[in-house]
Design a protein around this motif. Structure first.
Motif, PDB file in Angstrom:
ATOM      1  N   SER A  61      30.223 -38.593 -53.791  1.00  0.00           N
ATOM      2  CA  SER A  61      29.549 -37.706 -54.748  1.00  0.00           C
ATOM      3  C   SER A  61      30.539 -36.779 -55.448  1.00  0.00           C
ATOM      4  O   SER A  61      30.436 -36.569 -56.664  1.00  0.00           O
ATOM      5  CB  SER A  61      28.439 -36.911 -54.070  1.00  0.00           C
ATOM      6  N   SER A  62      31.507 -36.244 -54.726  1.00  0.00           N
ATOM      7  CA  SER A  62      32.461 -35.334 -55.366  1.00  0.00           C
ATOM      8  C   SER A  62      33.404 -36.085 -56.300  1.00  0.00           C
ATOM      9  O   SER A  62      33.786 -35.558 -57.350  1.00  0.00           O
ATOM     10  CB  SER A  62      33.237 -34.523 -54.333  1.00  0.00           C
ATOM     11  N   TYR A  63      33.764 -37.315 -55.944  1.00  0.00           N
ATOM     12  CA  TYR A  63      34.609 -38.113 -56.844  1.00  0.00           C
ATOM     13  C   TYR A  63      33.893 -38.318 -58.183  1.00  0.00           C
ATOM     14  O   TYR A  63      34.432 -38.047 -59.248  1.00  0.00           O
ATOM     15  CB  TYR A  63      34.976 -39.469 -56.228  1.00  0.00           C
ATOM     16  N   TRP A  64      32.631 -38.783 -58.119  1.00  0.00           N
ATOM     17  CA  TRP A  64      31.925 -39.075 -59.359  1.00  0.00           C
ATOM     18  C   TRP A  64      31.524 -37.809 -60.105  1.00  0.00           C
ATOM     19  O   TRP A  64      31.449 -37.814 -61.340  1.00  0.00           O
ATOM     20  CB  TRP A  64      30.741 -40.006 -59.107  1.00  0.00           C
ATOM     21  N   GLU A  65      31.287 -36.706 -59.419  1.00  0.00           N
ATOM     22  CA  GLU A  65      31.033 -35.433 -60.093  1.00  0.00           C
ATOM     23  C   GLU A  65      32.277 -35.016 -60.868  1.00  0.00           C
ATOM     24  O   GLU A  65      32.192 -34.558 -62.013  1.00  0.00           O
ATOM     25  CB  GLU A  65      30.626 -34.365 -59.074  1.00  0.00           C
ATOM     26  N   MET A  66      33.447 -35.185 -60.272  1.00  0.00           N
ATOM     27  CA  MET A  66      34.707 -34.848 -60.934  1.00  0.00           C
ATOM     28  C   MET A  66      34.922 -35.731 -62.162  1.00  0.00           C
ATOM     29  O   MET A  66      35.253 -35.239 -63.243  1.00  0.00           O
ATOM     30  CB  MET A  66      35.877 -35.018 -59.959  1.00  0.00           C
ATOM     31  N   VAL A  67      34.734 -37.040 -61.993  1.00  0.00           N
ATOM     32  CA  VAL A  67      34.936 -37.964 -63.107  1.00  0.00           C
ATOM     33  C   VAL A  67      33.958 -37.644 -64.239  1.00  0.00           C
ATOM     34  O   VAL A  67      34.340 -37.617 -65.413  1.00  0.00           O
ATOM     35  CB  VAL A  67      34.801 -39.431 -62.640  1.00  0.00           C
ATOM     36  N   ALA A  68      32.702 -37.391 -63.899  1.00  0.00           N
ATOM     37  CA  ALA A  68      31.711 -37.049 -64.917  1.00  0.00           C
ATOM     38  C   ALA A  68      32.130 -35.799 -65.678  1.00  0.00           C
ATOM     39  O   ALA A  68      31.978 -35.724 -66.908  1.00  0.00           O
ATOM     40  CB  ALA A  68      30.339 -36.853 -64.274  1.00  0.00           C
ATOM     41  N   SER A  69      32.672 -34.828 -64.976  1.00  0.00           N
ATOM     42  CA  SER A  69      33.144 -33.600 -65.613  1.00  0.00           C
ATOM     43  C   SER A  69      34.245 -33.900 -66.625  1.00  0.00           C
ATOM     44  O   SER A  69      34.257 -33.352 -67.733  1.00  0.00           O
ATOM     45  CB  SER A  69      33.652 -32.631 -64.548  1.00  0.00           C
TER      46      SER A  69
END
Length: 157
Positions: A61-69
């Motif tokens: 979840s944190s990886y994809w939250e970062m990428v989305a950002s």
């Protein structure tokens, strides 16, 4: 479609390379095969804090939250990114049932907000390019989810 720069391509390839890191790859594999929580209570019961499973949820979840950002801020051309990635959408589909409860529990309305906004735009982009494909993907994903828990009959009924 915007003009893609060499820097954007390099960043996208770096993000892809990060996905290949052994622990994140293992977490992603576990997440897609095992994470089907429908409530915060369900999630914490199945995947308690301190467990490797909980760590995997947080890594993915944190990886994809970062990428989305990164994509939301325009650091990578959105069309280029959407053309080449869809995993984040599946992650959001799986996290969405617990997102509001997670936000409330942490008193942070921004948890997963980058991923949520990113996936809304991905949905719109996909529907424009391939109408009906988002709903078809949701239907396909249902085939991989475990059957809903059946209510246990009480003894003596």
């Amino acid at each position: 479609m915007g003009e893609v720069t060499n820097e954007q391509v390099k960043l996208m390839l770096q993000l892809y390379d990060m996905r290949r890191e052994e622990r994140l790859r293992k977490a992603r594999s576990w997440f897609f095969g095992n994470y089907f929580a429908t409530s915060m209570e369900d999630m914490m019961k199945q995947f308690p804090m301190g467990s490797e499973m909980n760590e995997s949820i947080r890594m993915v979840s944190s990886y994809w939250e970062m990428v989305a950002s990164i994509v939301n801020r325009g650091l990578i051309d959105e069309d280029l990114f959407f053309e080449n990635s869809g995993e984040q959408w599946v992650v959001w589909e799986r996290l969405q049932p617990v997102a509001a409860q997670w936000r409330q529990a942490m008193k942070n309305p921004f948890i997963f907000s980058n991923l949520e906004e990113h996936c809304k735009r991905l949905d719109a982009w996909r529907e424009k390019k391939a109408p009906g494909s988002t709903e078809a993907m949701r239907e396909r994903m249902k085939q991989f989810a475990p059957p809903p828990k059946q209510a246990q009959a009480k003894s003596g009924d």
